[in-house]
Design a protein around this motif. Structure first.
Motif, PDB file in Angstrom:
ATOM      1  N   MET A 192      12.151   3.875  -5.797  1.00  0.00           N
ATOM      2  CA  MET A 192      11.121   3.683  -4.768  1.00  0.00           C
ATOM      3  C   MET A 192      10.843   4.994  -4.045  1.00  0.00           C
ATOM      4  O   MET A 192       9.681   5.338  -3.770  1.00  0.00           O
ATOM      5  N   SER A 193      11.916   5.732  -3.744  1.00  0.00           N
ATOM      6  CA  SER A 193      11.764   7.025  -3.067  1.00  0.00           C
ATOM      7  C   SER A 193      11.082   8.043  -3.981  1.00  0.00           C
ATOM      8  O   SER A 193      10.262   8.842  -3.520  1.00  0.00           O
ATOM      9  N   GLN A 196       7.411   7.226  -3.887  1.00  0.00           N
ATOM     10  CA  GLN A 196       6.828   7.653  -2.610  1.00  0.00           C
ATOM     11  C   GLN A 196       6.647   9.168  -2.565  1.00  0.00           C
ATOM     12  O   GLN A 196       5.593   9.668  -2.148  1.00  0.00           O
ATOM     13  N   GLN A 197       7.653   9.891  -3.019  1.00  0.00           N
ATOM     14  CA  GLN A 197       7.576  11.348  -3.024  1.00  0.00           C
ATOM     15  C   GLN A 197       6.446  11.823  -3.928  1.00  0.00           C
ATOM     16  O   GLN A 197       5.690  12.734  -3.574  1.00  0.00           O
ATOM     17  N   MET A 199       3.703  10.216  -4.719  1.00  0.00           N
ATOM     18  CA  MET A 199       2.411   9.906  -4.115  1.00  0.00           C
ATOM     19  C   MET A 199       2.060  10.892  -2.999  1.00  0.00           C
ATOM     20  O   MET A 199       0.915  11.339  -2.887  1.00  0.00           O
ATOM     21  N   LEU A 200       3.045  11.240  -2.181  1.00  0.00           N
ATOM     22  CA  LEU A 200       2.795  12.184  -1.088  1.00  0.00           C
ATOM     23  C   LEU A 200       2.472  13.577  -1.622  1.00  0.00           C
ATOM     24  O   LEU A 200       1.562  14.256  -1.113  1.00  0.00           O
ATOM     25  N   GLY A 219      -0.487   2.657  -5.469  1.00  0.00           N
ATOM     26  CA  GLY A 219       0.760   2.505  -4.728  1.00  0.00           C
ATOM     27  C   GLY A 219       1.839   1.773  -5.498  1.00  0.00           C
ATOM     28  O   GLY A 219       1.818   1.693  -6.727  1.00  0.00           O
ATOM     29  N   GLN A 220       2.797   1.225  -4.762  1.00  0.00           N
ATOM     30  CA  GLN A 220       3.888   0.492  -5.383  1.00  0.00           C
ATOM     31  C   GLN A 220       4.071  -0.864  -4.720  1.00  0.00           C
ATOM     32  O   GLN A 220       3.592  -1.107  -3.615  1.00  0.00           O
ATOM     33  N   ARG A 246       7.411   2.322   4.555  1.00  0.00           N
ATOM     34  CA  ARG A 246       7.157   3.344   3.537  1.00  0.00           C
ATOM     35  C   ARG A 246       5.655   3.441   3.303  1.00  0.00           C
ATOM     36  O   ARG A 246       5.007   2.435   3.008  1.00  0.00           O
ATOM     37  N   PRO A 247       5.060   4.623   3.391  1.00  0.00           N
ATOM     38  CA  PRO A 247       3.601   4.736   3.246  1.00  0.00           C
ATOM     39  C   PRO A 247       3.080   4.346   1.872  1.00  0.00           C
ATOM     40  O   PRO A 247       1.900   4.047   1.718  1.00  0.00           O
ATOM     41  N   SER A 248       3.965   4.326   0.867  1.00  0.00           N
ATOM     42  CA  SER A 248       3.514   3.999  -0.488  1.00  0.00           C
ATOM     43  C   SER A 248       3.574   2.516  -0.804  1.00  0.00           C
ATOM     44  O   SER A 248       3.008   2.068  -1.798  1.00  0.00           O
ATOM     45  N   MET A 249       4.265   1.705   0.034  1.00  0.00           N
ATOM     46  CA  MET A 249       4.467   0.286  -0.267  1.00  0.00           C
ATOM     47  C   MET A 249       3.211  -0.511   0.083  1.00  0.00           C
ATOM     48  O   MET A 249       2.811  -0.586   1.237  1.00  0.00           O
TER      49      MET A 249
END
Length: 421
Positions: A192-193, A196-197, A199-200, A219-220, A246-249
């Motif tokens: 998950m991390s 997120q990384q 995507m950022l 996203g995820q 989490r900004p990606s969730m």
């Protein structure tokens, strides 16, 4: 199409049906010369089979063989069931042929874990990479990332998939260890991390270079099983709230536990899945995401579980009658959102319309407000004074939950009770 591939399809589509986290929107990809298809941001039109499965996406597993023996999973290694495995080329061919025939509008790809997480993940990535680079497939792809997979493979998957997901399955580590001793939450949160990384970093790169590749643009998501273990709704929603930080969730899915392995004594003896509870969790999730509710407002130590008889928003309103009635001509947007029967769209219309005219009961109906609920919690020019205070929360609950019978089926006593209500 090859009969052997179709036989594998029957087995692996059946094995994939218990995963509900198959989102089908959130990204737009235009067709390109020489390519096949596109993806639209507003989502895919769904059709459903008799058992409720969505069939607009080809929802398939690469293999239903698995090295894990999770108590809740139909594909656990100790189960005696028909097994099948697609080769990468077979899966790619199947997807393209179905897409060309307009059977599907995208792919949802998952897999059991064979050998080790990286071996399985590498095959999944190779399949979606071939779809994108060899066949120039521009349709929607949602791929399940394998817990425990390496950062390099997760990053490569994000370059070809629209959405990636990693399922938590059980909300607490203790109960996950009870039903799936070979798994832990660390192996889930780590990819998950990575997502997120990625995507950022992609977002930052695209600010500098418009041609930079997009990483998992939709996203995820993740999924939790509801009812297989002892967690209450408060624990489940607290886990969801933490994930939404989490900004990606984008989505947390809730799957009512289906007792497919009833012989396992670690599992509860349920006659049917807890579908009402599942629905209430989705409603509570919606309140957190779009209605500005916090977890401890929806559930707390006194009420750790959601009310199965009424929706969470109405339940909150009946527990807090001191907040009401709300004057829809004066209250701010955040408070209007908390009125039962008023949705996000209606709340925005109310705030916008009252700049020019007084809001009336007839206007609220035209805006889509469910007056059957809202009338007890609001005041405005036309409405009679009959709020939750005069009626009492108990009376309002009774009225809104009482089943109305068709006149032809009503007994004399039922008709009298309706007349004098």
């Amino acid at each position: 199409m090859n009969e052997a591939i179709l036989e594998k399809l029957k087995v692996l589509a059946e094995s994939a049906k218990y995963d509900v986290s198959c989102a089908s929107s959130g990204t737009t990809r235009k067709n390109i010369p020489g390519g096949i298809g596109n993806a639209q941001g507003w989502g895919i039109c769904h059709s459903f089979t008799e058992d409720g499965r969505c069939v607009s996406l080809l929802k398939i597993m690469l293999t239903n063989n698995c090295i894990y023996d999770c108590a809740y999973c139909i594909n656990r290694r100790s189960n005696d069931l028909q097994r099948a495995t697609f080769s990468v080329s077979e899966l790619v061919e199947l997807t393209i042929e179905f897409y060309r025939r307009n059977y599907i509008e995208g792919l949802f790809l998952s897999s059991g874990v064979v050998r080790n997480p990286d071996y399985t993940m590498e095959r999944l990535v190779r399949a979606i990479k071939d779809l994108r680079t060899v066949h120039r497939f521009n349709g929607y792809i949602h791929m399940k990332s394998i817990p425990g997979a390496s950062e390099q493979l997760v990053h490569e998957a994000g370059l070809y998939a629209d959405r990636l997901s990693v399922n938590i399955e059980i909300p607490t580590e203790q109960n996950l260890k009870l039903l799936a001793p070979e798994k832990d939450h660390a192996s889930v949160y780590k990819p998950m991390s990575f997502i997120q990384q990625g995507m950022l970093e992609s977002k930052e790169d695209r600010r500098k270079f418009r041609s930079a590749p997009r990483f998992a643009p939709a996203g995820q998501s993740t999924q939790m099983i509801v009812g297989a273990t002892s967690e209450n709704d408060k624990q489940i929603l607290q886990t969801s709230a933490a994930l939404y930080q989490r900004p990606s969730m984008k989505r947390v899915y809730y799957s009512g536990f289906i007792p497919v392995n009833s012989y396992d004594n670690r599992l509860p003896a349920l006659k049917q899945p807890p579908l009402v509870r599942e629905n209430r969790l989705y409603q509570a999730d919606w309140l957190m995401r779009f209605y500005e509710f916090k977890v401890d407002e929806i559930v707390d130590d006194r009420y750790p579980d959601l009310d199965l008889e009424i929706d969470p928003k109405l339940s909150w309103a009946l527990r807090h009658p001191e907040v009401f009635p709300v004057d829809v001509n004066k209250a701010d947007y955040s408070l209007i959102l908390r009125i039962p029967g008023i949705g996000v769209k209606s709340a925005k219309l109310i705030v916008m319309s009252r700049r020019y005219t007084k809001i009336t009961g007839s206007a609220l109906k035209k805006m889509g407000v469910v007056m059957k609920k809202a009338q007890y919690f609001i005041t405005c020019n036309e409405l009679p004074v009959h709020t939750v205070h005069e009626a009492s929360p108990e009376y309002v609950r009774k009225v809104l939950t009482e089943k109305k019978f068709p006149k032809s089926k009503q007994t004399d006593q039922q008709q009298l009770s309706l007349i004098f209500e």
